[in-house]
Structures are given as C-alpha cells and as structure tokens.
Scaffold this active site. Structure first.
Site, mmCIF file in Angstrom:
data_model
loop_
_atom_site.group_PDB
_atom_site.id
_atom_site.type_symbol
_atom_site.label_atom_id
_atom_site.label_comp_id
_atom_site.label_asym_id
_atom_site.label_seq_id
_atom_site.Cartn_x
_atom_site.Cartn_y
_atom_site.Cartn_z
ATOM 1 N N ASP A 289 0.877 -1.166 0.000
ATOM 2 C CA ASP A 289 0.000 0.000 0.000
ATOM 3 C C ASP A 289 0.922 1.225 0.000
ATOM 4 O O ASP A 289 2.123 1.125 0.272
ATOM 5 C CB ASP A 289 -0.949 -0.010 1.202
ATOM 6 C CG ASP A 289 -2.137 0.930 0.983
ATOM 7 O OD1 ASP A 289 -2.092 1.750 0.038
ATOM 8 O OD2 ASP A 289 -3.110 0.855 1.753
HETATM 9 C C1 BGC Z 1 -4.906 3.464 0.221
HETATM 10 C C2 BGC Z 1 -5.049 2.506 -0.930
HETATM 11 C C3 BGC Z 1 -4.871 3.253 -2.239
HETATM 12 C C4 BGC Z 1 -3.521 3.942 -2.236
HETATM 13 C C5 BGC Z 1 -3.239 4.702 -3.504
HETATM 14 C C6 BGC Z 1 -3.650 4.294 0.130
HETATM 15 O O1 BGC Z 1 -3.689 5.337 1.052
HETATM 16 O O2 BGC Z 1 -4.935 2.748 1.426
HETATM 17 O O3 BGC Z 1 -6.303 1.865 -0.881
HETATM 18 O O4 BGC Z 1 -4.997 2.371 -3.309
HETATM 19 O O5 BGC Z 1 -3.478 4.850 -1.146
HETATM 20 O O6 BGC Z 1 -3.974 5.869 -3.583
#
Ligand code: BGC
Length: 750
Positions: A289
């Site tokens: 993530d």
């Molecule tokens: C989130 C993800 C997301 C990623 C990219 C993170 O803060 O938890 O779900 O895909 O950011 O934006």
C-alpha cells in the site's frame, strides 16, 4: 471423529513452489527472462521494484513508539505522473521495451484528475456504487458488468492497473472504509471480488486486490497489530482473497499497512510466499500500500515485489540489504521477473492507443442499474412502497438535496455530475415539495460557506437542518408522502466514532425523525426513511411508531437520485440484501470490546471473537438483531419449494424452485447455508456456502435454482493439525431468504 484431510498447508511442495521460484522458464518480450534480468544493472533492478515517486517527507508519529509513516498528500499525487491524478507510475527502460506502467485507484470507479492545464478535454470517470452496495446486490453478473465498464475507463484513459477491488471483512461497523469493502462474510466478499476482478481484467488491464490482509480498521492503520488465530485468519480474513485469487487470477495484490501477529503484512514471508503463492498459486505481483515502509529490503525478501509509490529510503535499504544479507539478489531477481511478467500484459507495453473517450453515457446507465440492484428494503409495513405514480413528495434531510454518492479518500471518483435524490424524483415524474426544497438548499448553501469543504481526508461537517413541527405538519397536509433521508459520510484515514452524529443519531436527527413521523401519521400519510451511507447507524428506536417503510440506498454512485426513484416508484423492485448484520446496539457486536484497539494496548487489537464474526456470532449466541445478515424485502413475495440435495462428482448439488406469489415482479436472492455435523465442536450454527439471484419473476412465475457447492468448500481449518479438513457426518443444507429466515432444509451424509 472421521474426517478427510484435504490440504496440509505448509507442505514441502508448497514451499518449494515459492522459494525455489526461478526465472528460467519465464520470458519477457519474447526473450528468456533470465537474459533480460542478466542485462539489467543493479540500479535498474532496484528501480523496477519500486514506483517512481521517491519523495520523502517527515510524517508525524501516530502513537508512542509507532514507526513514523507517511500520509500521502493527494494534491501532490494529482500534480504528478504520466496520467494526471493516477496514484503511481512504474519505472521505464526504453532500450529493453519496459514502459512506465500506470497505477490508479480505486474501487468505485477510476480515480484520475478530471482536468489538465491548458487542455479543454475532460477526463471524468463514472462513479459507481461503493463496495457495500455492490455486495448488497448479491449479483455477480451485474457487478461483473460494471467492473468491465470500470476496466474500459482504465484502459481508455491510459491506465494499466486499477487499485481495486477492496474486500476486507466488515469486522466492526465503525471501520471508516467499510463502504469500500463488501461484507462480514468471506464467501460473499470473495464472490463479489472475483466477479469484479474478472470484469475489469476482461479489458486487458489488471486489478490489485486490496488490502491483504486483516486490515479491518483505519485507527493506527499504519502498523496496528491485528492478533488472531490462524483459524480466524484462514476461514474469515483470508478466505475472500483466496476465492478471488483462485477464481479470477488478479494481476496483482496490495498488502496492507497493518501487522498480523506482530509482522507487517508487507514483510510477511509466510503470508506472501507460503500461503498466497505456494498454496493458492498466485503468480502475479504483490505491491505495498502507498508509503507502507519499514524496511525495503525486508519487504523485498518477503516477496513484496513492488514498493509503492517508492521512496529514496527504500531504495537505499534495498542496496544495504543486499550487502548485509537481508535480501539476496536471487530474491530481487524473482521480484523483478514477477513485475516484468505483469508489465508484458499491460496496454502500455502493447503501446495501446487509448482514446480518452470511454463510453461515459453507457456507464452511467450501468451505474444506475447497479445502484438499484443493491438497495435494501428493510421495512415496508402496510406496503407504503412503491409510491403512487406522480405523487407529491415532501423530501426531508440534507442528503435529499446533497446526496452522498461515495466516500472520501482514495475511493473517491472525480465524476462529471451527481443526480441527487430530489432531482431523481423529479426526473421520474414525482413532484418534490417546493417550500421544503428551497429551505434545504438555502440551509446547505449557508452551511457550506461556514465549513471547510470536504476533501480527500476531510469529511463534510454540515449538521442536519432541524425540521420544525409547523414545517412538517404543513408538508404532510400538502403532500402525499413524507420521505426523510438520513446520511453519513466516512472515508479513508479514520474510523467512525461512537458519538452523536456518527454512530448514534444526533439530537436533531432524532427530533426530525419523530417530527416527520408524527406529522405524516396525523395527516394519514406514510413516512419513508432512506439511509444514504456506506454502513449503518445505531437505531435504538422503541418501535412504537416507526417509519412505514425504510430503504437502505448506500453510497450509490453518480446516478443516485435516478436509482432511488427507480426503486421508490416500483420501476425496479428492490432485491438487495444486507451484506452484514445490523444490531440494535453497538455493544452487541462481538468485536465491540476489541475495536479499534484492545483495552490494554495502545497498538494491538485482539480478534477475540475468532471466527464468530457477524451472523456466525449472533446465531451462536441467539442474539436478537435489528436486521439479520441477508435480510431484504421485495415488492414481490417468494415461496421456496422442492429443495433437494444430491452428492455429485466434486460436490453437493442443491436444487430448489422459487415462485413469485406476490403481485409485483421481482428478483429473489436465495442463500444457501450449511450446518456442520452435530458432533463437530466449536463451529458456527451455519455458514453461507452459495447464493443465487433469480431473474425478474413476474407474479405467478417460478424458476429453478441449481447450485453446486464444491466439496472443498465444506472444509474447515484445524488449528492443531494446521490443515483444512472435511468432517464426516450428517450436514444440513438450508435454503434461506436471510440468515434468520430459513425456508427449507435438507441433509446429506459425508
Ligand atoms: C490506500 C489505498 C490506495 C492507495 C493509492 C492508500 O492510502 O490505502 O487503498 O490504493 O493509497 O492511492
């Protein structure tokens, strides 16, 4: 007791399949992978295993002793990259035909920036209903269709990988991202995720299944330690991922920020190599993530191929790790090979000439249909719904005029428009009471001037407009029906709170509800309640004088108002069913005393309820709930009959007939639960093993439902043997309209 052992989970085969994974048989761009890898410099390899952001900032500590972590700034995201507003770009090496692959959110539709400097063209995307709404439709066909539409937008806007679907379990109703997730039940979550994955990937673009794993809260999300048994992990928290991986072969999977039993998900060698790759046969890319970093070398060694969006610190850590033995070059090569294998499938690799013109009109129609498929009719006493054609509606509640269509955070979609509920009702030929409409619009406009606008992280702060008795009484006399919308917003980065105005009704909301009901009933009119939220609130109503009908419309995407009108008017008969249990009281949830942290800890949460999440718990403890898992009414009535259960090759064949005995056309969701043999200890009373949504049945029409439950789906995880086993004995199979409404039961012997 007799039982069949169907899979030892840490077998030698599994281990060798993942750890000895070589690159020799793979190719890239027609050349042996080994050859490509051998031609890369170390620097190039390290660049390939991370996104190209490399920004580094000094994030605040989130809790004493917690590792410092980043909260990425979405504004900054939107200003960078090949496709503006995408979440990350991959590293390109032109000489080796390695393009920069584009990764973008998110579950309810593609999230990119809609406008570009000096460019008159717009890049809006379709906002589809959010996760709970998709799951509430129990319709894998329509979910597949909207996912195919999302995939088309991904491809036609020049993106390669969509950061979705999100399928973490609804362990607790306060999780801030529940609206993005599907269900308390892993079978339903896994089936919806598989349909979504297949739909998106049918376009030749990839998904990233997220957040793997045991990511069930936002509080301290960057490192909270989820402590649970292997049985709970396997049967509840990993099961949905397993189904989606085995059935739909996602191109990638995103690890979560949290720890699982003390180890960060992105550094979890057992989870990533033994379970995901070894047991389930996943052959795609594992990515972190965003900004999930503790040690880049450990992440790489654990099989987390791609570090997103990439930081200088991780880059340096990988180099240091290669020196000190934390990471071997073979492991790095393995990760590079996984990434290259995925890149080869992307539109960017194929130099696809994207149009920037996806079929937004067609997708809006799909979004509207899907939204109506997910709406759950909770109550309809005295058949207050559907509304009479063209009737006069007094619409109460801010969200009637400023409808929430999605949550905040990375799951938000930059859409071109929103059809609010008032507009949808007017479009459908209803008349919406003017004086109320004006009062609400003015109130909302005035309030918006006083508060910070909702943004990526910030939730809207506007309180509900108070309804006076005079206002409600007059509206009741001058209209045919009173509709009140109760709304909640939620989003990434924080959990919902046990306070008035969030989990509890605010004083104003409570008073408004009473006022509207009293006015409606005094004038002999019906009062209808709509829930416009991704989850639920506490409804401790005493039940004496409730609304005549209640419909959960979720966060239904940009066509919200039209879809609500479709259901209220009866153009579409509601067919959604709750994907979770709704109890009257927060304290009744089995995780209530261990959420978001366990009482004696400032960083850990013990999953003491084990596998007894949702109906598995309420069934066992015979707790009375407000609305059970799987509950949802229709304008039609359905009768079940002729249930038969037969052992066939590979599984159990369940057959029954569903007949529409009502006066309206409608669809029914048939749920099949299985109870383990009575002599098996410590099992839920029953578990969902299959479901089917019928086609629309005209009054008097019936249809046959045939479902195969594969034998391996009867397996349970034996904590001591560390294996999946199938217990022998007499199993009960229940065909049910909800988890509390079993219509017929049959048995089979294993
Ligand atoms: C989130 C993800 C997301 C990623 C990219 C993170 O803060 O938890 O779900 O895909 O950011 O934006």
């Amino acid at each position: 007791m007799k039982r069949t052992l169907i899979a030892m989970v840490t077998s030698v085969v599994a281990l060798s399949a993942c750890c000895g994974q070589g690159t020799e048989k793979k190719t890239y761009d027609g050349r042996p992978m080994d050859e490509i890898i051998a031609s890369l410099t170390l620097e190039q390899k390290v660049n390939i295993v991370m996104g190209t952001r490399r920004g580094d900032s000094n994030p605040p500590e989130e809790a004493p002793g917690m590792p410092a972590r980043h909260f990425h700034d979405p504004i900054e995201d939107i200003s960078q990259g090949r496709i503006k507003g995408a979440a990350a770009d991959g590293y390109a090496i032109d000489s080796l035909h390695i393009p920069s692959v584009i990764y973008a959110d998110g579950p309810a539709g593609l999230r990119i920036a809609p406008l570009r400097d000096g460019d008159p063209h717009t890049y809006y995307c379709t906002a589809f209903p959010t996760g709970t709404s998709l799951a509430a439709s129990w319709n894998t066909v329509s979910v597949g269709q909207i996912a195919a539409a999302i995939g088309e937008e991904v491809k036609e806007y020049g993106v390669d990988i969509l950061l979705a679907p999100a399928l973490n379990i609804h362990r607790n109703p306060l999780c801030g991202r529940n609206f993005e997730y599907y269900s308390e039940d892993p079978f339903l979550a896994g089936e919806i995720a598989a349909a979504y994955t297949e739909g998106v990937q049918s376009n030749g673009v990839g998904v990233s299944l997220k957040h793997f794993a045991v990511n069930n809260q936002e509080t301290l999300r960057n490192g909270v330690d989820a402590q649970l048994s292997e049985r709970a992990m396997r049967e509840i928290y990993l099961k949905g991922f397993e189904r989606a991986v085995r059935k739909a072969h996602p191109w990638s999977i995103m690890t979560s920020y949290n720890k699982i039993n003390g180890i960060l998900a992105s550094e979890h060698e057992w989870l990533l190599n033994e379970v995901l790759r070894g047991e389930w046969g996943f052959d795609g890319v594992v990515m972190t993530d965003w900004w999930a970093e503790e040690n880049g070398a450990r992440q790489q060694a654990a099989g987390n191929d791609l570090l997103m969006p990439g930081t200088q610190r991780q880059y340096d850590e990988i180099l240091a790790g290669l020196q000190d033995g934390t990471l071997t070059e073979a492991q790095l090569d393995r990760n590079v090979a996984n990434i290259l294998s995925m890149i080869e499938k992307t539109p960017s690799f194929k130099n696809y000439k994207f149009s920037n013109n996806p079929d937004l009109d067609g997708h809006a129609r799909l979004s509207r249909y899907q939204a109506s498929q997910g709406m759950v009719l909770l109550e309809n006493d005295g058949k207050a719904l559907p509304l009479a054609e063209g009737c006069k509606v007094a619409l109460f509640g801010n969200a009637g005029y400023d409808t929430y269509v999605g949550g905040t955070g990375s799951g938000n979609v930059n859409r071109k428009y929103t059809v609010c509920i008032d507009e949808g009702l007017r479009n459908a030929g209803f008349s919406v009471y003017g004086p109320l409409s004006e009062a609400y619009v003015t109130f909302i406009e005035d309030q918006k001037k006083l508060h910070e606008a909702a943004s990526f992280w910030a939730l809207p702060e506007i309180g509900e407009k108070p309804v006076t008795k005079a206002e409600a009484d007059k509206a009741a006399i001058e209209n045919d029906v009173l509709v009140l919308v109760l709304s909640r917003m939620a989003g990434e980065g924080g959990d919902r709170e046990l306070r008035k105005g969030d989990w509890y009704l605010s004083d104003v909301e409570r008073e408004n509800m009473k006022t509207v009901i009293a006015a409606a009933h005094a004038a002999g009119k019906s009062a209808i309640l709509l829930f416009n939220m991704g989850s639920v609130v506490e409804l401790d109503w005493d039940g004496t004088d409730f609304f005549d009908a209640a419909l959960h419309v979720w966060l239904p995407g940009q066509e919200a108002g039209n879809a609500v009108a479709d259901v209220l008017s009866g153009k579409v008969s509601p067919s959604g069913k709750l994907p979770f249990t709704w109890t009257g009281k927060y304290a009744d949830y089995p995780s209530a005393s261990n959420f978001p942290l366990s009482p004696d800890s400032d960083r850990a949460v013990r999953y003491e309820e084990d596998i007894y999440v949702g109906y598995r718990y309420f069934d066992k403890h015979e707790t009375e709930v407000l609305y059970p898992f799987g509950h949802g009414l229709s304008y039609a009535d359905f009768e079940y009959g002729g249930l038969s259960v037969k052992k066939v090759k590979g599984g159990i064949e369940v057959a029954l007939v569903v007949r529409n005995t009502g006066e309206h056309a409608g669809q029914e969701v048939v749920q099949v639960y299985v109870s383990a043999p009575e002599n098996v200890k410590d099992r839920p009373v029953k578990e969902l093993k299959a479901f089917a949504k019928t086609r629309t049945l005209a009054p008097g029409e019936e249809c046959a439902v045939n479902i195969l439950i594969p034998e391996e789906d009867l397996a349970v995880f034996d904590e001591t043997a560390k294996a999946w086993v199938i217990n022998h004995g007499i199993y009960k199979v229940h065909a049910a309209s909800s988890s509390a409404d079993v219509r017929c039961t049959a048995e089979f012997k294993k």
